[in-house]
Design a protein around this motif. Structure first.
Motif, PDB file in Angstrom:
ATOM      1  N   GLU A 136     -37.738 -12.048  26.508  1.00  0.00           N
ATOM      2  CA  GLU A 136     -36.484 -11.705  27.327  1.00  0.00           C
ATOM      3  C   GLU A 136     -36.182 -12.449  28.227  1.00  0.00           C
ATOM      4  O   GLU A 136     -35.004 -13.014  28.838  1.00  0.00           O
ATOM      5  N   LEU A 137     -37.408 -12.624  29.235  1.00  0.00           N
ATOM      6  CA  LEU A 137     -37.029 -13.716  30.255  1.00  0.00           C
ATOM      7  C   LEU A 137     -36.808 -15.037  29.919  1.00  0.00           C
ATOM      8  O   LEU A 137     -35.807 -15.552  30.683  1.00  0.00           O
ATOM      9  N   LEU A 138     -37.489 -15.534  28.915  1.00  0.00           N
ATOM     10  CA  LEU A 138     -37.122 -16.897  28.444  1.00  0.00           C
ATOM     11  C   LEU A 138     -35.657 -16.918  28.106  1.00  0.00           C
ATOM     12  O   LEU A 138     -34.850 -17.951  28.120  1.00  0.00           O
ATOM     13  N   GLU A 139     -35.230 -15.906  27.299  1.00  0.00           N
ATOM     14  CA  GLU A 139     -33.873 -15.858  26.798  1.00  0.00           C
ATOM     15  C   GLU A 139     -32.679 -15.628  28.178  1.00  0.00           C
ATOM     16  O   GLU A 139     -31.758 -16.337  27.973  1.00  0.00           O
ATOM     17  N   VAL A 140     -33.241 -15.014  28.937  1.00  0.00           N
ATOM     18  CA  VAL A 140     -32.254 -14.948  30.154  1.00  0.00           C
ATOM     19  C   VAL A 140     -32.031 -16.303  30.717  1.00  0.00           C
ATOM     20  O   VAL A 140     -30.926 -16.797  31.188  1.00  0.00           O
ATOM     21  N   ARG A 141     -33.056 -17.215  30.936  1.00  0.00           N
ATOM     22  CA  ARG A 141     -33.044 -18.472  31.468  1.00  0.00           C
ATOM     23  C   ARG A 141     -32.025 -19.150  30.774  1.00  0.00           C
ATOM     24  O   ARG A 141     -31.265 -20.095  31.186  1.00  0.00           O
ATOM     25  N   GLU A 142     -32.076 -19.039  29.420  1.00  0.00           N
ATOM     26  CA  GLU A 142     -31.080 -19.938  28.515  1.00  0.00           C
ATOM     27  C   GLU A 142     -29.609 -19.032  28.733  1.00  0.00           C
ATOM     28  O   GLU A 142     -28.824 -19.942  28.765  1.00  0.00           O
ATOM     29  N   LYS A 143     -29.553 -18.067  28.840  1.00  0.00           N
ATOM     30  CA  LYS A 143     -28.145 -17.352  28.789  1.00  0.00           C
ATOM     31  C   LYS A 143     -27.562 -17.269  30.129  1.00  0.00           C
ATOM     32  O   LYS A 143     -26.287 -16.958  30.117  1.00  0.00           O
ATOM     33  N   ALA A 144     -28.178 -17.326  31.186  1.00  0.00           N
ATOM     34  CA  ALA A 144     -27.701 -17.158  32.545  1.00  0.00           C
ATOM     35  C   ALA A 144     -27.496 -18.557  33.258  1.00  0.00           C
ATOM     36  O   ALA A 144     -28.222 -19.174  33.182  1.00  0.00           O
ATOM     37  N   GLY A 145     -26.255 -18.466  34.022  1.00  0.00           N
ATOM     38  CA  GLY A 145     -26.036 -19.525  34.715  1.00  0.00           C
ATOM     39  C   GLY A 145     -27.030 -19.330  36.023  1.00  0.00           C
ATOM     40  O   GLY A 145     -27.562 -20.418  36.122  1.00  0.00           O
ATOM     41  N   LEU A 146     -27.177 -18.371  36.665  1.00  0.00           N
ATOM     42  CA  LEU A 146     -27.879 -18.302  37.809  1.00  0.00           C
ATOM     43  C   LEU A 146     -28.969 -16.984  37.576  1.00  0.00           C
ATOM     44  O   LEU A 146     -28.670 -16.069  36.945  1.00  0.00           O
ATOM     45  N   VAL A 147     -30.216 -17.442  37.695  1.00  0.00           N
ATOM     46  CA  VAL A 147     -31.271 -16.279  37.666  1.00  0.00           C
ATOM     47  C   VAL A 147     -31.623 -16.083  38.879  1.00  0.00           C
ATOM     48  O   VAL A 147     -32.064 -16.737  39.730  1.00  0.00           O
ATOM     49  N   VAL A 148     -31.732 -14.888  39.422  1.00  0.00           N
ATOM     50  CA  VAL A 148     -31.933 -14.269  40.614  1.00  0.00           C
ATOM     51  C   VAL A 148     -33.161 -13.504  40.519  1.00  0.00           C
ATOM     52  O   VAL A 148     -33.184 -12.367  39.577  1.00  0.00           O
ATOM     53  N   ALA A 149     -34.195 -13.778  41.167  1.00  0.00           N
ATOM     54  CA  ALA A 149     -35.417 -12.778  41.283  1.00  0.00           C
ATOM     55  C   ALA A 149     -34.901 -11.585  42.165  1.00  0.00           C
ATOM     56  O   ALA A 149     -35.061 -11.806  43.467  1.00  0.00           O
ATOM     57  N   PHE A 150     -34.585 -10.790  41.816  1.00  0.00           N
ATOM     58  CA  PHE A 150     -34.096  -9.376  42.325  1.00  0.00           C
ATOM     59  C   PHE A 150     -35.187  -8.367  42.894  1.00  0.00           C
ATOM     60  O   PHE A 150     -35.765  -7.791  41.935  1.00  0.00           O
ATOM     61  N   GLY A 151     -35.563  -8.596  44.039  1.00  0.00           N
ATOM     62  CA  GLY A 151     -36.510  -7.828  44.677  1.00  0.00           C
ATOM     63  C   GLY A 151     -37.943  -8.346  44.512  1.00  0.00           C
ATOM     64  O   GLY A 151     -38.055  -9.552  43.967  1.00  0.00           O
ATOM     65  N   SER A 152     -38.916  -7.738  45.253  1.00  0.00           N
ATOM     66  CA  SER A 152     -40.180  -8.380  45.485  1.00  0.00           C
ATOM     67  C   SER A 152     -41.146  -8.405  44.413  1.00  0.00           C
ATOM     68  O   SER A 152     -41.859  -9.719  44.190  1.00  0.00           O
ATOM     69  N   CYS A 153     -41.044  -7.625  43.297  1.00  0.00           N
ATOM     70  CA  CYS A 153     -41.895  -7.685  42.128  1.00  0.00           C
ATOM     71  C   CYS A 153     -41.174  -9.068  41.367  1.00  0.00           C
ATOM     72  O   CYS A 153     -42.299  -9.905  40.979  1.00  0.00           O
ATOM     73  N   ALA A 154     -40.193  -9.292  41.246  1.00  0.00           N
ATOM     74  CA  ALA A 154     -39.568 -10.402  40.490  1.00  0.00           C
ATOM     75  C   ALA A 154     -39.805 -11.657  41.266  1.00  0.00           C
ATOM     76  O   ALA A 154     -40.121 -12.688  40.870  1.00  0.00           O
ATOM     77  N   ALA A 155     -40.007 -11.504  42.742  1.00  0.00           N
ATOM     78  CA  ALA A 155     -39.993 -12.542  43.696  1.00  0.00           C
ATOM     79  C   ALA A 155     -41.336 -13.129  43.760  1.00  0.00           C
ATOM     80  O   ALA A 155     -41.572 -14.470  43.837  1.00  0.00           O
ATOM     81  N   THR A 156     -42.149 -12.356  44.153  1.00  0.00           N
ATOM     82  CA  THR A 156     -43.448 -12.464  44.821  1.00  0.00           C
ATOM     83  C   THR A 156     -44.542 -11.904  43.922  1.00  0.00           C
ATOM     84  O   THR A 156     -45.688 -12.092  44.126  1.00  0.00           O
ATOM     85  N   GLY A 157     -44.098 -11.087  42.874  1.00  0.00           N
ATOM     86  CA  GLY A 157     -45.080 -10.278  42.140  1.00  0.00           C
ATOM     87  C   GLY A 157     -45.472  -8.762  42.963  1.00  0.00           C
ATOM     88  O   GLY A 157     -45.598  -7.862  42.286  1.00  0.00           O
ATOM     89  N   CYS A 158     -45.294  -8.844  44.234  1.00  0.00           N
ATOM     90  CA  CYS A 158     -45.362  -7.558  45.030  1.00  0.00           C
ATOM     91  C   CYS A 158     -46.559  -6.715  44.472  1.00  0.00           C
ATOM     92  O   CYS A 158     -47.743  -7.361  44.330  1.00  0.00           O
ATOM     93  N   PHE A 159     -46.284  -5.396  44.341  1.00  0.00           N
ATOM     94  CA  PHE A 159     -47.340  -4.506  44.185  1.00  0.00           C
ATOM     95  C   PHE A 159     -47.893  -4.755  42.757  1.00  0.00           C
ATOM     96  O   PHE A 159     -49.228  -4.720  42.677  1.00  0.00           O
ATOM     97  N   THR A 160     -47.583  -5.529  41.940  1.00  0.00           N
ATOM     98  CA  THR A 160     -47.983  -5.637  40.729  1.00  0.00           C
ATOM     99  C   THR A 160     -48.965  -6.695  40.586  1.00  0.00           C
ATOM    100  O   THR A 160     -49.957  -7.024  39.798  1.00  0.00           O
ATOM    101  N   ARG A 161     -49.123  -7.436  41.781  1.00  0.00           N
ATOM    102  CA  ARG A 161     -50.298  -8.360  42.184  1.00  0.00           C
ATOM    103  C   ARG A 161     -51.454  -7.994  41.857  1.00  0.00           C
ATOM    104  O   ARG A 161     -52.527  -8.404  41.824  1.00  0.00           O
TER     105      ARG A 161
END
Lengths: 263, 295
Positions: free
Chosen positions: A103-128
């Motif tokens: 899904e993530l790879l597909e998003v990169r193909e289909k979206a003009g701008l990919v936004v890491a929305f929130g710390s989990c997406a941006a830094t890994g956050c708690f899921t680290r």
């Protein structure tokens, strides 16, 4: 409408710039260029979506008149991912979860701008802190910021990002206000975050002034101030990066601040 | 413009006898906060209040004039006031918060307001920021070193500390001891060395003793709300003003000290950049326009 939302956010610029903003608004209305937005939910807690909805006063016009939500679990009844102008990706990505990776790879193909929305997406956050060996998927072990896997254009960290920053970012995107977005573009490269960044990147670098912004910003109260320096309770730190992001000595948006204050 | 953008600059002092007695200089921060509380412009304020240790301030949420007066006077050490903003808004549930900040704290506050990335529903609750002039700050141990070791005064006996006329002054009940401010060099907080702001350029109202005669303060109103609150306090008779002296001990002195802080900081910023050390501010060769701007 844009004016109303900006008023709500206190984003009214100095009078002399009003003309140009009205022009932008006019152009935006004339072209009816509503950005097509997708919401992609990976390994996150839906906190980002909830924070978005905390913009009560402007949420309805925002969603109905200003943007088109074209894709998203529970938001849009659509299986095939469409082309999108902006994809908001919530959550880190699990390297062992084929569905998320695809899904993530597909998003990169289909979206003009990919936004890491929130710390989990941006830094890994708690899921680290994940190390696998748990039900329901013991093999799901490795959760990384999405920028480890695809190119990310903007990052809005926070656990969750504040309702205001979400609204301000949306307005900036609609206005093509790249100056406002610049820090978020820079933050796309900040993927390894920790409360200890305050020690290594600020105190160790002779930059700390003991103002307490980090401790104020910490969303889990992992930080306190002792003798004018941040003290981290590592057991509470979720590695969201907000302390360092809000620190006045990490980056300094001087021009925007002067504009916002009318100085 | 080394003093930042401002609407008016004036000398001012509180007309309240009690404030005059306990304040550092003109008592402007105390007078403005008390006035703002009375007028319900703010419903509380974050100030550097007393802690259990003499001369070690603790950021405190003041809800009454008494709380504010308990925090009057300068403490020359760190008080992370922004930390307590969270308590003021979340624990005390304040909707309109006043805060006293030194320039670097003003910067943290304003950055949070323009980019409240992880800070939820706080930016809109700041009703008044009073910025204090600041040349540099000291860790508590540094302060102790020059009060106890250099001036030879027991901390518990100190009634007031002050910087002025090139000296650090220590007042006790029956004595006034001073030593050249130069002797504090080497003890100032390291983070201060890249600071380009002496006069809290981003506050609503800034105030301090530099450029003012004894028992008066220099005041600069900067934002619309700062100008409004200050003018109202003057109209209400709680603050009296007189024109600032343009000369050597007035505006000239303030301009000179603000310029020299900026020039020193620019040199450190340039040196750090040349070494590849991080600095959030622009080096001289990256700046367009004002070479001393706080950018």
């Amino acid at each position: 409408m844009l004016a109303r939302i900006k008023e709500f956010l206190g984003m009214e610029a100095k009078p002399k710039e009003e003309a140009s903003e009205q022009e932008v608004e006019k152009v935006a209305e004339e072209e009816k260029a509503k950005p097509r937005i997708g919401y992609i939910h990976l390994s996150g807690c839906t906190g980002e979506g909830m924070s978005l909805t905390e913009n009560y006063d402007i949420l309805a016009p925002l969603l109905t008149e200003m943007v088109d939500i074209v894709y998203g679990q529970t938001l849009v009844d659509l299986w095939e991912m469409p082309e999108m102008d902006i994809a908001l990706v919530e959550g880190s990505v699990c390297l062992q979860d084929d569905h998320s990776m695809k899904e993530l790879l597909e998003v990169r193909e289909k979206a003009g701008l990919v936004v890491a929305f929130g710390s989990c997406a941006a830094t890994g956050c708690f899921t680290r802190y994940s190390r696998g060996g748990q039900q329901a998927q013991p093999n799901h072990e490795s959760f990384v910021p999405i920028a480890d896997v695809v190119k990310v254009d903007l990052a809005i960290p926070g656990c969750p990002p504040s309702p205001e920053i979400i609204a301000k970012t949306v307005v900036a995107v609609l206005n093509g206000d790249m100056d406002y977005l610049q820090p978020m573009m820079d933050l796309a490269g900040y993927t390894e975050a920790c409360g200890c960044d305050l020690q290594t990147k600020v105190v160790n670098q002779a930059l700390c002034i003991g103002c307490g912004t980090c401790a104020m910003a910490c969303q889990t109260r992992a930080l306190s101030m002792t003798d004018g320096r941040p003290e981290l309770n590592e057991d509470r730190c979720i590695k969201c990066g907000i302390c360092y992001v809000q620190c006045p000595r990490s980056w300094w948006p001087a021009e925007r601040i002067n504009m916002d204050l009318g100085l | 413009m080394v003093l930042g953008t401002y609407k008016q600059i004036t000398l001012a002092r509180s007309t309240d006898k009690q404030i005059q007695k306990i304040s550092q200089d003109g008592g402007i921060a105390s007078a403005l906060l008390c006035f703002a509380l009375d007028e319900k412009i703010i419903d509380g304020a974050v100030v550097a209040g007393p802690s259990e240790k003499m001369w070690k301030p603790m950021p405190t949420v003041a809800l009454t004039s008494d709380d504010i007066l308990a925090a009057a006077g300068t403490k020359y050490t760190l008080s992370p006031n922004l930390w307590m903003l969270k308590e003021a808004v979340r624990q005390y549930g304040l909707e309109k918060v006043g805060i006293v900040t030194i320039p670097c704290q003003t910067m943290g506050l304003r950055k949070m307001q323009s980019y409240p990335i992880g800070v939820r529903f706080m930016a809109d609750k700041i009703a008044l920021d009073i910025g204090i002039f600041c040349t540099e700050n000291f860790s508590f141990e540094s302060l102790k070193t020059f009060i106890q070791a250099k001036a030879g005064v027991d901390f518990d006996l100190v009634e007031k500390m002050d910087i002025g006329k090139g000296k650090f002054w220590v007042h006790t009940a029956d004595d006034v001891i001073s030593f050249p401010i130069k002797e504090t060099h080497g003890y100032e907080q390291n983070g201060c060395k890249v600071c380009l702001d002496l006069v809290s350029e981003l506050s609503d109202v800034s105030t301090g003793s530099i450029g003012a005669p004894d028992d008066w303060s220099a005041v600069m109103t900067r934002t619309d709300s700062g100008e409004t609150i200050f003018s109202k306090a003057v109209d209400a008779g709680l603050i009296e003003t007189k024109p600032m002296d343009e000369g050597k001990f007035g505006l000239e002195m303030l301009t000179k000290l603000a310029t020299s802080k900026k020039e020193k900081a620019m040199k450190v910023i340039d040196d750090r950049k040349a070494m590849g050390l991080p600095v959030p501010f622009k080096a001289s060769n990256e700046k367009e326009g004002d070479p001393l701007a706080n950018v």
